[in-house]
Design an enzyme around this catalytic site. Structure first.
Site, mmCIF file in Angstrom:
data_model
loop_
_atom_site.group_PDB
_atom_site.id
_atom_site.type_symbol
_atom_site.label_atom_id
_atom_site.label_comp_id
_atom_site.label_asym_id
_atom_site.label_seq_id
_atom_site.Cartn_x
_atom_site.Cartn_y
_atom_site.Cartn_z
ATOM 1 N N ASP A 25 67.083 78.605 -24.046
ATOM 2 C CA ASP A 25 68.416 78.824 -23.478
ATOM 3 C C ASP A 25 68.500 80.066 -22.608
ATOM 4 O O ASP A 25 69.473 80.235 -21.861
ATOM 5 C CB ASP A 25 69.458 78.960 -24.597
ATOM 6 C CG ASP A 25 70.070 77.628 -24.979
ATOM 7 O OD1 ASP A 25 69.707 76.604 -24.368
ATOM 8 O OD2 ASP A 25 70.904 77.611 -25.891
ATOM 9 N N LYS A 72 77.798 81.023 -23.105
ATOM 10 C CA LYS A 72 77.345 79.777 -22.465
ATOM 11 C C LYS A 72 78.054 78.618 -23.151
ATOM 12 O O LYS A 72 77.937 78.438 -24.361
ATOM 13 C CB LYS A 72 75.826 79.615 -22.599
ATOM 14 C CG LYS A 72 75.295 78.290 -22.027
ATOM 15 C CD LYS A 72 73.806 78.170 -22.234
ATOM 16 C CE LYS A 72 73.438 78.026 -23.697
ATOM 17 N NZ LYS A 72 73.933 76.758 -24.299
#
Length: 283
Positions: free
Chosen positions: A138, A11
């Site tokens: 997250d 990410k």
């Protein structure tokens, strides 16, 4: 015996504004996340109990963890579905640990996707994201592993602008950075949410807009890990690099290029003792 695999892409935060702080101490963020071009790989086969083995260039770094996030995700899915937590999991760790590209979160999300298939749970992405949220802010955005805007503490997810063709080069100096320490070192006022278009026609336009934004964690991370400045300087000196910035809380930095081929070629010119990989972000 079924053997299934799932990729866990990195990410990458193209910008990261710290917009406030909740009463419980969690910081509020505004960020545009994209995924790739590097990824861990998780595999699973049916078993009588739940287990995890580790391999890959960064697997040994996680060996001392008594309760890996992958196992916690597996148990959370089992509890939510009434399934016995049983599978032999194997994680090929290709992403640096504590590096600002959500490796642990990506691995946990991959575990939820993978075991959802292996166990035949039949949950959709929204249901998996709800299971993921208590494990880490997250992880929900990593369930889909597609470009998205992240707000709140990371759990408020909305559509990203349509991305043009582009390439990303990820570079890490092989130095871990602890996220809590970076947040503690952050000083100054909070930032405002970023204005974003619905789409960018090309990589140059995207870079021009992103240059007006920033990563609020870059300055405190530089204080804790000065080598990040060397990584950023190397990226900015690379021909064809449209934007160089740190991702997340560091130390991984990214370079934005017009094409995936340009990003891959640039990776070959990074110092050999750094981790570097270039390619296209996930669509």
């Amino acid at each position: 015996m079924r053997h299934m695999t799932e990729a866990a892409p990195a990410k990458v935060n193209l910008f990261l504004h710290v917009t406030g702080r909740r009463g419980d101490g969690y910081h509020l963020l505004d960020s545009l996340a994209v995924f790739g071009p590097a990824a861990d790989a998780l595999s699973a086969t049916p078993a009588e109990a739940l287990s995890l083995t580790l391999a890959g260039p960064f697997g040994a770094t996680l060996a001392a963890e008594q309760d890996n996030l992958v196992l916690r995700a597996a148990r959370a899915l089992a509890a939510a579905t009434g399934q016995a937590p049983a599978a032999a999991l194997h994680l090929e760790k290709h992403l640096p640990v504590a590096s600002g590209i959500g490796g642990g979160s990506a691995d946990a999300a991959a575990a939820l996707r993978l075991l959802n298939r292996l166990w035949g749970s039949g949950l959709d992405a929204d249901a998996l994201a709800r299971i993921a949220a208590p494990l880490g802010a997250d992880i929900p955005v990593c369930i889909a592993s597609r470009p998205a805007r992240m707000q709140g503490i990371g759990e408020v997810i909305s559509a990203a602008p349509a991305l043009p063709e582009c390439g990303l080069l990820l570079v890490n100096p092989r130095v871990p950075v602890a996220t809590p320490a970076v947040f503690r070192a952050r000083q100054g006022a909070f930032s405002t949410p970023a204005p974003l278009p619905q789409a960018w026609p090309d990589a140059a336009s995207m870079a021009a807009d992103l240059l007006r934004l920033h990563n609020d964690l870059e300055a405190p991370a530089l204080l804790l890990c000065p080598v990040i400045a060397e990584v950023l300087a190397a990226l900015r000196a690379t021909p064809g690099c449209l934007l160089a910035r740190m991702s997340g809380s560091g130390a991984t930095c990214f370079g934005l290029f017009a094409t995936a081929a340009a990003a891959r070629a640039a990776a070959e010119n990074m110092p050999r003792d750094w981790w570097a990989i270039g390619g296209a972000p996930c669509a």
